[in-house]
Scaffold this motif. Structure first.
Motif, mmCIF file in Angstrom:
data_model
loop_
_atom_site.group_PDB
_atom_site.id
_atom_site.type_symbol
_atom_site.label_atom_id
_atom_site.label_comp_id
_atom_site.label_asym_id
_atom_site.label_seq_id
_atom_site.Cartn_x
_atom_site.Cartn_y
_atom_site.Cartn_z
ATOM 1 N N GLY A 251 50.301 -2.025 52.105
ATOM 2 C CA GLY A 251 50.359 -1.091 53.223
ATOM 3 C C GLY A 251 48.989 -0.890 53.844
ATOM 4 O O GLY A 251 47.962 -1.137 53.205
ATOM 5 N N SER A 252 48.987 -0.428 55.089
ATOM 6 C CA SER A 252 47.745 -0.164 55.811
ATOM 7 C C SER A 252 47.885 1.136 56.596
ATOM 8 O O SER A 252 48.961 1.427 57.122
ATOM 9 C CB SER A 252 47.471 -1.331 56.762
ATOM 10 N N VAL A 253 46.811 1.892 56.673
ATOM 11 C CA VAL A 253 46.836 3.169 57.410
ATOM 12 C C VAL A 253 45.440 3.580 57.856
ATOM 13 O O VAL A 253 44.469 3.282 57.184
ATOM 14 C CB VAL A 253 47.419 4.312 56.544
ATOM 15 N N GLY A 254 45.376 4.267 58.979
ATOM 16 C CA GLY A 254 44.132 4.914 59.374
ATOM 17 C C GLY A 254 43.611 4.471 60.716
ATOM 18 O O GLY A 254 42.982 5.241 61.431
ATOM 19 N N GLU A 255 43.836 3.209 61.038
ATOM 20 C CA GLU A 255 43.355 2.644 62.294
ATOM 21 C C GLU A 255 44.274 1.492 62.627
ATOM 22 O O GLU A 255 44.978 0.992 61.752
ATOM 23 C CB GLU A 255 41.977 2.025 62.081
ATOM 24 N N PRO A 256 44.207 1.021 63.866
ATOM 25 C CA PRO A 256 44.933 -0.218 64.143
ATOM 26 C C PRO A 256 44.371 -1.316 63.231
ATOM 27 O O PRO A 256 43.162 -1.373 63.013
ATOM 28 C CB PRO A 256 44.591 -0.512 65.602
ATOM 29 N N TRP B 58 50.587 7.258 61.556
ATOM 30 C CA TRP B 58 50.867 8.699 61.463
ATOM 31 C C TRP B 58 49.552 9.440 61.536
ATOM 32 O O TRP B 58 48.512 8.827 61.748
ATOM 33 C CB TRP B 58 51.666 9.022 60.199
ATOM 34 N N GLN B 59 49.600 10.758 61.395
ATOM 35 C CA GLN B 59 48.408 11.598 61.569
ATOM 36 C C GLN B 59 48.456 12.786 60.609
ATOM 37 O O GLN B 59 49.533 13.128 60.116
ATOM 38 C CB GLN B 59 48.370 12.200 62.976
ATOM 39 N N THR B 60 47.320 13.440 60.444
ATOM 40 C CA THR B 60 47.305 14.702 59.705
ATOM 41 C C THR B 60 48.401 15.606 60.261
ATOM 42 O O THR B 60 49.134 16.263 59.519
ATOM 43 C CB THR B 60 45.938 15.409 59.884
ATOM 44 N N GLY C 219 47.495 11.703 71.257
ATOM 45 C CA GLY C 219 46.126 11.311 71.575
ATOM 46 C C GLY C 219 45.877 9.820 71.484
ATOM 47 O O GLY C 219 44.771 9.352 71.746
ATOM 48 N N ASP C 220 46.900 9.048 71.116
ATOM 49 C CA ASP C 220 46.731 7.607 70.973
ATOM 50 C C ASP C 220 47.345 6.865 72.158
ATOM 51 O O ASP C 220 48.384 7.261 72.679
ATOM 52 C CB ASP C 220 47.426 7.104 69.697
ATOM 53 N N GLY C 221 46.708 5.763 72.539
ATOM 54 C CA GLY C 221 47.293 4.844 73.503
ATOM 55 C C GLY C 221 48.123 3.812 72.755
ATOM 56 O O GLY C 221 47.854 3.522 71.588
ATOM 57 N N GLY D 98 37.459 6.324 56.846
ATOM 58 C CA GLY D 98 37.299 4.934 57.262
ATOM 59 C C GLY D 98 37.414 4.685 58.753
ATOM 60 O O GLY D 98 37.435 3.544 59.187
ATOM 61 N N LYS D 99 37.485 5.733 59.533
ATOM 62 C CA LYS D 99 37.587 5.505 60.975
ATOM 63 C C LYS D 99 36.196 5.302 61.573
ATOM 64 O O LYS D 99 35.262 6.039 61.248
ATOM 65 C CB LYS D 99 38.266 6.700 61.644
ATOM 66 N N ILE D 100 36.091 4.323 62.449
ATOM 67 C CA ILE D 100 34.812 4.049 63.089
ATOM 68 C C ILE D 100 34.460 5.203 64.021
ATOM 69 O O ILE D 100 35.293 5.640 64.817
ATOM 70 C CB ILE D 100 34.892 2.734 63.892
HETATM 71 C C1 6R9 Z 1 47.072 9.073 58.509
HETATM 72 C C2 6R9 Z 1 45.835 9.280 59.319
HETATM 73 C C3 6R9 Z 1 45.187 9.922 62.750
HETATM 74 C C4 6R9 Z 1 44.781 8.855 63.747
HETATM 75 C C5 6R9 Z 1 45.878 8.452 64.663
HETATM 76 C C6 6R9 Z 1 45.441 7.057 65.064
HETATM 77 C C7 6R9 Z 1 44.839 6.510 63.787
HETATM 78 C C8 6R9 Z 1 46.322 6.091 61.795
HETATM 79 C C9 6R9 Z 1 47.139 4.142 62.275
HETATM 80 C C10 6R9 Z 1 46.302 4.546 63.327
HETATM 81 C C11 6R9 Z 1 46.773 2.607 64.468
HETATM 82 C C12 6R9 Z 1 47.776 2.863 62.381
HETATM 83 N N1 6R9 Z 1 45.808 5.758 62.991
HETATM 84 N N2 6R9 Z 1 47.129 5.123 61.343
HETATM 85 N N3 6R9 Z 1 46.125 3.772 64.420
HETATM 86 N N4 6R9 Z 1 47.569 2.135 63.505
HETATM 87 N N5 6R9 Z 1 48.570 2.369 61.405
HETATM 88 O O1 6R9 Z 1 45.066 8.362 59.537
HETATM 89 O O2 6R9 Z 1 45.628 10.567 59.775
HETATM 90 O O3 6R9 Z 1 43.136 10.956 59.712
HETATM 91 O O4 6R9 Z 1 44.707 12.463 61.047
HETATM 92 O O5 6R9 Z 1 44.167 10.144 61.801
HETATM 93 O O6 6R9 Z 1 44.425 7.660 63.056
HETATM 94 O O7 6R9 Z 1 44.455 7.120 66.047
HETATM 95 O O8 6R9 Z 1 45.982 9.334 65.765
HETATM 96 P P1 6R9 Z 1 44.360 11.102 60.551
#
Ligand code: 6R9
Length: 651
Positions: A384-389, A414-416, A499-501, A612-614
């Motif tokens: 699985g992957s999460v946090g950014e594209p 998903w998001q917080t 907030g995401d495109g 881990g977000k840039i």
């Molecule tokens: C779970 C988490 C939310 C923001 C979200 C978006 C980015 C998270 C992503 C993703 C592309 C994915 N984001 N998962 N973008 N693909 N699979 O990360 O929560 O820390 O609140 O961040 O992260 O921009 O709006 P949070």
């Protein structure tokens, strides 16, 4: 974003689910139809996965939008659902957590033991005067006590607010004050990169400014010296480990506040995202079951997130434990004591499901394919992957080098604020595309709209929105209902705007394009940072890239790229210049000349948050020669010096 470079980056590879996984999958294709037929009945069935002390009267009360109430009138205890019921069902001997400390110490804790520890902690917190509705701040390293502390709060109905163990005293102070927390749970320190790193002094500094704090409960982890206030400070091993292991969990209302989690808030005051009990646990448990296809008897699950991130809340603590999972929890960094540490842990514990972030995957790409090759990763069956594209090339690398070409990858958006996964493939159903999060899960309605809130056709791009309330949605921003409305529900009437495109491809599958605030405007064209980054990462010499728009006298904004080369690539002198020229050409060929970066810098690291977000904002400061803004949420502040010095030397 109508002029976004939508679909210029064509990705045609597609990977159907492995046949054996598909036939035995927890969730099959009919779930989509079932949920589409009656969304509320669908969620009602998922709530039935939990043990309720009292049945709800109404699934959803949406009479006062955007303030939702789910499972109205229902009562349950979250910790009971995560612990007691598994023990009662005869699974007390199953390992809940295999914990690995960074220095090599380890513990395995069964469900029965985790229940006993949680009960002791619940009794100890009660003795310290904590009652239902009070707020408790948790500032701990990745040790089992972090999960115990959260569960103990849930057990007694106290609302926890976990703060990343690396945040500054100021950040901790603000969060304690905003929630008027009564107790902080912390440790003397934690191990990071081979060294003990103190936590207690930061807490002492914060508590000095927080009159609401009555006690500080301190876990001894590193054994380092700590200052002690005998009025306030209490050792965990004295208060918790001597407390009774008997505790009867009281059931709380489905809408009882379970936790507050502050989003990093890069510019403004951090937002205290409030989650409640019944809907949150329902969706955390269902999505963990559906997206990770968890088989609790045989799987070993590992989510490598920090507990201070929402991913740790929903997919280390609440989702997996509600489902009776056996999981691995790791205290430290991926390169301590060596760069194969993660794979060594997968091999040792025969991990079957791994959930991590693109930043980690790209770091592993940078370190080179040889490292994972040294370990037996054959136990893995799902990634699985999460946090950014996740860039398509990073996705392919993950599949080939970690998943041995056979594991499905679930890219989960998903998001917080959403509390649980919203958009993701189903591993036994979806034919995945590298870089796409694919479709909303059953019971979730996401869409992409233009700036007039009209749904865009397949092939179009715009703003990602959620059309219907979902069980694990945030209920408000703590103490600020108006800000909740303004932030999420005001851009488009009646829609939640995240907030995401995003764009829809020709099949209607979703591609996340990053935060709309990061979209660049170059000579009148909207260009997403994600697409230029993915084009750079598709070059074999590049492991990771961050792209920003810098003010430019002729084009309005110009594209500036910060690029980390893969481990084996020569970047000295002329070779570096040649690579930069080649990369600019590569982007121009992949996306079109309009997306050609004005400037590319080869850098050793990128500034990232702890999840881990840039942090593109800081890179924009560098690109525009400004002094750096707020760096308190940065994972490693030395990174910015490295990057800035590269910039001034003209590299
Ligand atoms: C779970 C988490 C939310 C923001 C979200 C978006 C980015 C998270 C992503 C993703 C592309 C994915 N984001 N998962 N973008 N693909 N699979 O990360 O929560 O820390 O609140 O961040 O992260 O921009 O709006 P949070």
């Amino acid at each position: 974003m109508s002029e976004t470079l939508a679909n210029l980056l064509q990705e045609t590879r597609q990977f159907p689910p492995p046949a054996d996984l598909a036939s035995a999958a927890n969730v099959k294709a009919d779930a989509y139809d079932e949920a589409a037929e009656d969304r509320l009945a669908f969620w009602e069935r998922q709530a039935g996965r939990l043990d309720w002390a009292q049945q709800w009267d109404q699934v959803l009360d949406w009479t006062n939008p955007p303030f939702a109430k789910w499972f109205v009138g229902g009562k349950l205890n979250v910790a009971y659902n995560c612990l007691d019921r598994h023990v009662a069902a005869g699974n007390g001997d199953r390992v809940a957590i295999h914990w690995e400390g960074e220095p090599g110490d380890n513990r395995s804790i069964t469900y029965a033991e985790l229940l006993a520890l949680t009960s002791q902690a619940a009794n100890a917190l009660t003795d310290l005067g904590v009652t239902a509705g009070d707020r408790v701040a948790i500032y701990l390293p990745m040790i089992p006590e972090a999960a115990v502390a959260m569960l103990a709060c849930a057990r007694i109905g106290a609302t926890h607010s976990v703060v990343f163990g690396g945040f500054s005293a100021d950040a901790l102070t603000n969060r304690i004050q905003d929630a008027s927390a009564k107790v902080v749970i912390t440790a003397d320190g934690g191990f990071r990169r081979g060294k003990p790193s103190a936590l207690k002094p930061t807490v002492d500094e914060a508590v000095a400014k927080c009159p609401t704090i009555e006690h500080v409960l301190v876990v001894r982890r590193t054994g380092q010296e700590v200052a002690w206030d005998s009025e306030k400070d209490v050792w965990w091993h004295e208060a918790v480990e001597t407390a009774s292991a008997e505790h009867t969990a009281e059931a709380f209302d489905a809408e009882h506040p379970l936790f507050i989690l502050y989003t990093s808030g890069t510019t403004a005051k951090p937002k205290g995202i409030l989650h409640t009990t019944g809907g949150y646990l329902t969706q955390a448990a269902y999505t963990h079951h559906a997206v990770f296809d968890l088989k609790p008897e045989t799987d070993v699950y590992w989510c490598s997130a920090d507990i201070g991130w929402v991913t740790g809340h929903s997919y280390i603590v609440y989702g997996p434990l509600a489902n009776g999972a056996t999981q691995l929890m790791y205290e430290g960094t991926p390169d301590t004591p060596h760069k194969g540490r993660f794979w060594e842990l997968v091999q040792k514990h025969k991990v079957t499901i791994l959930y991590t972030a693109p930043t980690l995957i790209r770091t592993m790409m940078k370190w080179g394919d040889d490292i994972p090759k040294q370990y037996d990763l054959s136990s893995l069956r799902l990634l699985g992957s999460v946090g950014e594209p996740i860039n398509p090339e990073a996705w392919i690398w993950y599949r080939e080098n970690i998943g041995r070409g056979g594991c499905p990858i679930v890219d989960t958006w998903w998001q917080t604020e959403t509390g649980a996964i919203m958009i993701s493939p189903l591993p036994g159903v979806t034919a995945t595309k590298p870089g796409s999060a694919m479709r909303p899960l059953p019971g979730i309605s996401a869409d992409v709209v233009d700036d007039q809130a009209q749904s865009v056709p397949d092939g179009g791009g715009g703003f990602l929105v959620l059309r219907e309330p979902w069980p694990s949605m945030l209920r408000t921003i703590w103490g600020d209902d108006q800000r909740f409305i303004d932030t999420y529900w005001s851009r488009f009437d009646g829609l939640y705007f995240a907030g995401d495109g995003a764009k829809k491809d020709d099949d209607g599958d979703l591609w996340l394009l990053g935060r709309v605030d990061d979209v660049m405007l170059v000579s009148g064209h909207n260009i997403s940072t994600t697409e230029v980054e993915s084009a750079l990462v598709s070059h074999p010499s590049v492991a990771e890239a961050a792209v920003v728009g810098a003010t430019d006298p002729t084009t309005g904004q110009a594209i500036v790229a910060f690029t980390i080369p893969r481990g084996s690539v020569d970047t000295e002198g002329d070779a570096g210049e040649a690579l930069i020229a080649e990369l600019r050409e590569h982007v121009s060929k992949t996306l079109g000349p309009i997306a050609k970066p004005r400037q590319i810098m080869l850098v050793p690291e990128l500034p990232k948050t702890r999840s881990g977000k840039i942090m593109r904002r800081l890179l924009r400061d560098v690109a525009e020669n400004r002094s750096l803004g707020d760096v308190t949420t940065l994972q490693d502040s030395a990174v910015m010096d490295l990057i800035s010095s590269g910039m001034s030397s003209g590299k």
